[in-house]
Structure formats: C-alpha cells, structure tokens
Design a protein around this motif. Structure first.
Motif, PDB file in Angstrom:
ATOM      1  N   CYS A   9       0.851  -1.189   0.000  1.00 39.13           N
ATOM      2  CA  CYS A   9       0.000   0.000   0.000  1.00 39.13           C
ATOM      3  C   CYS A   9       0.890   1.243   0.000  1.00 39.13           C
ATOM      4  O   CYS A   9       1.648   1.442   0.955  1.00 39.13           O
ATOM      5  CB  CYS A   9      -0.884  -0.050   1.251  1.00 39.13           C
ATOM      6  N   PHE A  10       0.833   2.036  -1.064  1.00 43.43           N
ATOM      7  CA  PHE A  10       1.609   3.272  -1.144  1.00 43.43           C
ATOM      8  C   PHE A  10       3.084   3.053  -0.785  1.00 43.43           C
ATOM      9  O   PHE A  10       3.674   3.829  -0.046  1.00 43.43           O
ATOM     10  CB  PHE A  10       0.989   4.365  -0.255  1.00 43.43           C
ATOM     11  N   GLY A  11       3.653   2.005  -1.310  1.00 43.51           N
ATOM     12  CA  GLY A  11       5.065   1.731  -1.091  1.00 43.51           C
ATOM     13  C   GLY A  11       5.388   1.080   0.234  1.00 43.51           C
ATOM     14  O   GLY A  11       6.515   0.637   0.454  1.00 43.51           O
ATOM     15  N   GLY A  12       4.421   1.033   1.147  1.00 48.16           N
ATOM     16  CA  GLY A  12       4.614   0.403   2.448  1.00 48.16           C
ATOM     17  C   GLY A  12       3.728  -0.817   2.598  1.00 48.16           C
ATOM     18  O   GLY A  12       3.354  -1.448   1.611  1.00 48.16           O
ATOM     19  N   MET A  37      -9.120   2.624   8.135  1.00 46.43           N
ATOM     20  CA  MET A  37      -8.062   1.974   7.356  1.00 46.43           C
ATOM     21  C   MET A  37      -8.439   1.863   5.890  1.00 46.43           C
ATOM     22  O   MET A  37      -7.573   1.897   5.011  1.00 46.43           O
ATOM     23  CB  MET A  37      -7.851   0.582   7.956  1.00 46.43           C
ATOM     24  N   TRP A  95      -1.085  10.022   2.508  1.00 48.18           N
ATOM     25  CA  TRP A  95      -0.362  11.156   3.098  1.00 48.18           C
ATOM     26  C   TRP A  95       0.687  10.683   4.096  1.00 48.18           C
ATOM     27  O   TRP A  95       1.753  11.295   4.223  1.00 48.18           O
ATOM     28  CB  TRP A  95      -1.355  12.120   3.750  1.00 48.18           C
ATOM     29  N   SER A 149     -11.944  12.251   4.954  1.00 48.75           N
ATOM     30  CA  SER A 149     -10.934  12.061   3.903  1.00 48.75           C
ATOM     31  C   SER A 149     -10.549  13.385   3.250  1.00 48.75           C
ATOM     32  O   SER A 149      -9.402  13.561   2.843  1.00 48.75           O
ATOM     33  CB  SER A 149     -11.430  11.059   2.857  1.00 48.75           C
ATOM     34  N   THR A 150     -11.507  14.311   3.179  1.00 48.84           N
ATOM     35  CA  THR A 150     -11.220  15.612   2.559  1.00 48.84           C
ATOM     36  C   THR A 150     -10.115  16.358   3.300  1.00 48.84           C
ATOM     37  O   THR A 150      -9.258  17.002   2.676  1.00 48.84           O
ATOM     38  CB  THR A 150     -12.496  16.469   2.520  1.00 48.84           C
TER      39      THR A 150
END
Lengths: 276, 276
Positions: free
Chosen positions: B9-12, B60, B68, B260-261
């Motif tokens: 997930c996102f590089g992690g 999650m 972010w 989330s915004t």
C-alpha cells in the motif's frame, strides 16, 4: 431519479442516485462525484467500472479517487456492476448473476431480460447523466478494476471516439480464455464464441486497438493473476504497436490498497487526455 | 500476535494483526500502516482513534490516510473501539457496549472486566507496538473521529509529553454535557461525575490544556453537531489561550467524505510536529 445522499467531499459533492432503468428493467443506483468547478459549468467525466461482488459504493468509499478528481476538476461516476432486486435472476456463485454483470448484454435465459449492462453503461446512463448534471459529455474517459477493467477496455475499443483515454487496474484481460470469463460468457451470451470476441480485451486489441492513450497496472503479487491473463493483453499490445503503458507493480495484490495507491497516477493520466 | 493480512500500500505495508489483550481480557485486532521508510529503521507513529460502531477497519479503508502518511514517512495505527466477543458484555444500543468503548477504563458492572480501552490504548498497545515494529515511540501524535476525537483529545491532555501534537475530526467535545457521553459515562464509570472530568475534552482544556499544537475540524452541516457540543471546547480553548486551530468547515457533514477531505491537512500537521 431519486437522490439517496449527497455529501460535501473535497470541495465538491459526492452524490448517490437511484433511477428506473429501461435497459436493466429494474432500479439502478450510481455514485457521482462532482468537483467544485461543476457549479460554474460542465466538467469532463471519468467512468469507474467496479469488479465482481461490488456495488456503486466500493470504489466511491475506498479508492480515494475524489481527492485527485477534485485536484484535476473532473467528475467521477461509479455505476453498479449488475441489475439487482428480487425479480432479477441470480446465481449462488459470487461470479455470476447479481454483482457480476460482466458488462455485456445477455441474450440467454434467464439473464436476457435484465442483464444488459453494456447498453446501460454505454447508452442509458450517459444519456441520463448528460441531461441531468453539469457534465461535458464530449470529454469522457474510462477506467475500472478487475471485471470493471475488462469493461473499461472493451468499451473503449468497441466505441471509437467515445473515450479520450482508457486505463485499468488488474483487469480481466482475456475472458474467453479464463475461468473468469468462459463460464459467464457462456451463461450470458451462449456457446457460440463468435459473440464473445468483442468482450475480450486481448482479442479486441488485435482486431481494433484504441485510438488514444492506455494505462494498465497489475500487481506482481495479484492473487488472481492466473485468471486475469495479463500476458495475452501485453502480447497483443506489443504486436499491434498500441501506444500504452503496461505496468507490473512490484509486491501489490488485487485489493483496493493497490487501487488507491495508483489512483493518483490514473486520474492524472486521464486529466491529461481530457484537458488536451 | 497473529497476522491477519498484509497488503502492499503506497510503497509500504498495511497490516492487520490480532493479539490477546490483558487490558481487555479478549482478543483485540488493530490495523498498522508502515511506510517504506520503516524497512530502514524506526519511524514516527500517528494514532487514529475511530468513532461509534467502527472497528479497526473503517478508517483503514475509507479515510485515505495512507497516501499522506507515505508521503510524510509516518506509521499509522488503527485500533478497535472496544473489546469484542461472545464473552464480552454488550448492549442493544449502537452507542453503548461493543463498538462504543468511549476510551475509558470501566469501573461498573457488567463493563468493568473488559471495557478498559484507556489502558489498552495508552499502555498495552503502545508497549506491544514498540516491541514488535520499527516505530520510534518517542515520536507519537494522535488524532481521531467523533468518539475517537474525544479519545484523542482527552488522552493528549491527560498524558503530557506523550504526544507531540493532537488533532480531531468532529470530536465529541463535551460528553459530560451531552447525550453522547452522559449515558456512557454513567454506565462505565458510575454516577459520581468527578470520575468523568478527565474524560471530557472541554473540562480538560480548562484544567490542563495541551503542551503542543492542536487542530480540530468540524463540518458546519454535521448532523450530530448538537451532540458534539463544539462550542464548549471552542470557548475553553479561547479562555485558556491554547495554541490551536479550530475550524468549522462549510457544508461538510459527519461522514468519512468529510474526514478524507481534510486528512491531508491533519497528517501534514502532525508530520510538522513529529519531524521537528
């Protein structure tokens, strides 16, 4: 058309709407994200077609796409994946019937009366969206995940000029040659495989290709990769010299953790084409 | 400790783990996002406490926080909101019992044996995390949504020095004065209201404040705003001259479309404090 909900989201509105569908013979529900710019005039539209078992809701809540669509000034539509309801045919398996429309117009019983997702997504829903919301229907692009990636690729190649760009996350690439496909195409379209051809992205790539940019991401650890058959589409892209980016992403699987990771890339890719 | 799942997930890695909890007397499940940087050494940790009816899973999958956190090189932990299981007391109402631990150590029957979310979040889980994963436990911050915003604010103010920064999305600001609070504090802690004080962010702001930056976002169209009582916390912040940003966000409601915004803002806010 009925409004189910509207929530403020990244400066725009995430709505959910339900309407009677002629194509599907039942009520259909979709999600629509309109960015702030839609308050001032029509905005381009990016379609997101979902995968097996999904409704309009999965990507709308889990893909993180609104953040990037808001940044790019794009609308997003999240259709359902099949007709639904008590009067609609279904099957015990998760990969046939409700939640598994496969983006075709069924010709076989018991599916033919309702399972017309091809007509719904390519004709009825765009007409409704264009007539109802501030959308520039001359600027459309399409993406999707898994079964929805199959839908996005086959629609883009069957409807030249409709979509400015096409992308897919872990798409079913060759349904005529895989267990995610042969069973459903037989059930919905019958045993004559000539009717299947236009619903197979690898075959359509060899026959027609796509007149625009194409982006495909698949996780190298996708647990369903043998069912997706990306090798057939990759070979067809190479043989055709189709302008495309075909990426195997190291370590990622089939989940929305994968989709959300690369969503920024896909939305930016479509924005480049839609604003060109 | 058992690994339930790990997804790239996102590089992690987004993991989900289950472990027997001494504090809660049952198995507890949490989500943990480790950014790519955790492969090379300990990274700072941002806690996310969830709201009523949630498990470890809601934020999650729906808050978009990993995007972010990956950008900032932070880990994220998503604990559950209560003890769970057949042997654990529960209530028919959604806002008491399982899914509604309110981040206190219950002293009253039938809750006292298991409902010890304060000790779980402030003692047991951090010890487990620090011993197991590449986390720099000297660099922790905390945030949360609704009941979880209440938990984040009260823990930050009760444990000076523990957290570098605190934020909240639509927090329950004054549970001793609202229907989201009086019922639960009575059930878990008994009728003596002196035991409630440290679990009320508005009262703790007047008594102690927070030695660090604070960020609070609430939607101006929050459908539960009368239960949250943000006006009591805003007044306490102003009276104390607490360094804080208290923002009413025009048009937003209580949903994860709101969370989330503004997640990018909150993660960047904590990263500034954690990397200082």
């Amino acid at each position: 058309m009925q409004k189910t909900s509207e929530n403020a989201c990244f400066g725009g509105i995430q709505g959910v709407y339900t309407h009677p569908s002629d194509a599907c013979g039942c009520d259909m529900t979709f999600g629509l994200f309109l960015p702030q710019e839609a308050q001032d005039g029509p905005v381009p539209l990016l379609w997101y077609l979902s995968g097996l078992t999904c409704t309009h809701e999965n990507a709308m809540t889990k893909a993180g796409a609104q953040a990037w669509a808001a940044e790019q000034g794009l609308a997003l539509v999240f259709p359902d994946t099949s007709p639904r309801g008590d009067g609609v045919a279904d099957d015990e398996d998760y990969d046939l019937g409700q939640g598994a429309g496969f983006y075709v117009d069924a010709t076989q019983d018991p599916w033919a009366p309702n399972y017309r997702m091809w007509s719904y997504i390519t004709e009825e829903l765009p007409a409704l969206l264009g007539a109802t919301f501030a959308l520039d229907m001359d600027r459309q692009s399409i993406t999707g995940h898994s079964m929805g990636g199959h839908g996005a690729l086959t629609m883009a190649m069957n409807l030249p000029g409709r979509f400015r760009s096409v992308s897919a996350f872990s798409p079913i690439c060759n349904p005529t040659g895989a267990d995610w496909g042969r069973k459903q195409l037989t059930a919905y379209l019958g045993a004559d495989e000539t009717a299947w051809e236009r619903h197979d992205a690898s075959l359509m790539m060899r026959k027609a290709g796509f007149d625009g940019p194409m982006l495909i991401d698949i996780g190298s650890n996708d647990q369903f990769i043998d069912l997706l058959r990306p090798e057939t589409l990759a070979a067809a892209i190479a043989d055709r010299r189709q302008p495309a980016s075909f990426r195997l992403q190291k370590g990622y699987d089939h989940s929305y953790f994968f989709v959300s990771t690369f969503m920024e890339d896909h939305v930016a890719f479509h924005a480049d084409a839609l604003w060109a």
